[in-house]
Scaffold this active site. Structure first.
Site, short mmCIF file in Angstrom:
data_model
loop_
_atom_site.label_atom_id
_atom_site.label_comp_id
_atom_site.label_asym_id
_atom_site.label_seq_id
_atom_site.Cartn_x
_atom_site.Cartn_y
_atom_site.Cartn_z
N VAL A 1 27.43 35.27 -9.01
CA VAL A 1 28.76 34.87 -9.47
C VAL A 1 28.75 33.40 -9.83
CG1 VAL A 1 31.19 34.69 -8.82
CG2 VAL A 1 29.81 36.58 -7.94
N CYS A 2 29.29 33.08 -11.00
CA CYS A 2 29.41 31.70 -11.44
C CYS A 2 30.84 31.24 -11.16
CB CYS A 2 29.09 31.57 -12.92
SG CYS A 2 29.15 29.87 -13.49
N LEU A 3 31.02 30.61 -10.02
CA LEU A 3 32.32 30.08 -9.62
C LEU A 3 32.05 28.70 -9.03
CD1 LEU A 3 35.35 30.77 -9.33
CD2 LEU A 3 34.83 31.69 -7.08
#
Length: 183
Positions: free
Chosen positions: A111-113
């Site tokens: 996840v790109c957060l």
């Protein structure tokens, strides 16, 4: 002198066990903080939390997100959370267990957060992360992608992106990649 303390500790432990009570496991600072975070959760109605290993293992849990708006409306997405013993000084490890066509989630579930990486601060909590994940589904971001193909389609042709998301969520192919049904 040190041995004396160890002997006394062992005697105390044996005495407590003799009372028929199981030995009390000391909680790490991370476990204490996580317990506080979980007890103070204020989740949106579209999110639920589950402990597949039982309530004794707070450091590993799952969050299910069912977006009620946007491209991913009607989908069900499960995320696993692994919490470090030094939480909150280290961000939780979060993976998407549901294969999804999304610019900010790759096909391995990473996840790109930003708050899970460079913008993590100990003042942030589990609630903040869950709201961040929910926001990824209501407002996917093509500017910071983990899936560059999905990001390019979102940027260049939002109608095709919406069609691809619907096809993937229904259980179908987008390009050469098959996505299991998640609606």
């Amino acid at each position: 002198m040190i041995k004396l303390f160890k002997v006394k500790e062992k005697q105390k432990e044996l005495a407590e066990n003799a009372n028929g009570k199981p030995p009390v496991k000391k909680q790490s600072a991370g476990e204490l903080r996580l317990h506080k975070d979980i007890s103070e959760l204020n989740l949106p109605k579209t999110c639920t939390i589950a402990f597949p290993n039982g309530k004794d293992d707070l450091m590993n849990f799952e969050v299910t997100i069912r977006p009620d708006e946007g491209y991913y409306l009607g989908g069900t997405f499960v995320f696993s959370f692994q919490i470090s013993p030094i939480y909150p000084h280290e961000a939780p490890k979060v993976k998407c267990k549901t294969k999804v066509y999304h610019p900010n989630i790759d096909l391995e579930g990473n996840v790109c957060l930003n708050i899970l990486r460079e913008d993590w601060k100990p003042v942030l909590n589990i609630n903040t992360i869950i709201y961040g994940l929910y926001h990824l589904f209501t407002e996917p971001n093509h500017e910071d992608p983990l899936n560059p193909d999905a990001a390019a389609v979102l940027r260049d042709n939002p109608k095709l992106f919406e069609s691809n998301v619907r096809r993937a969520m229904a259980g179908g192919y987008v390009g050469q990649m098959f996505f299991p049904r998640c609606v």
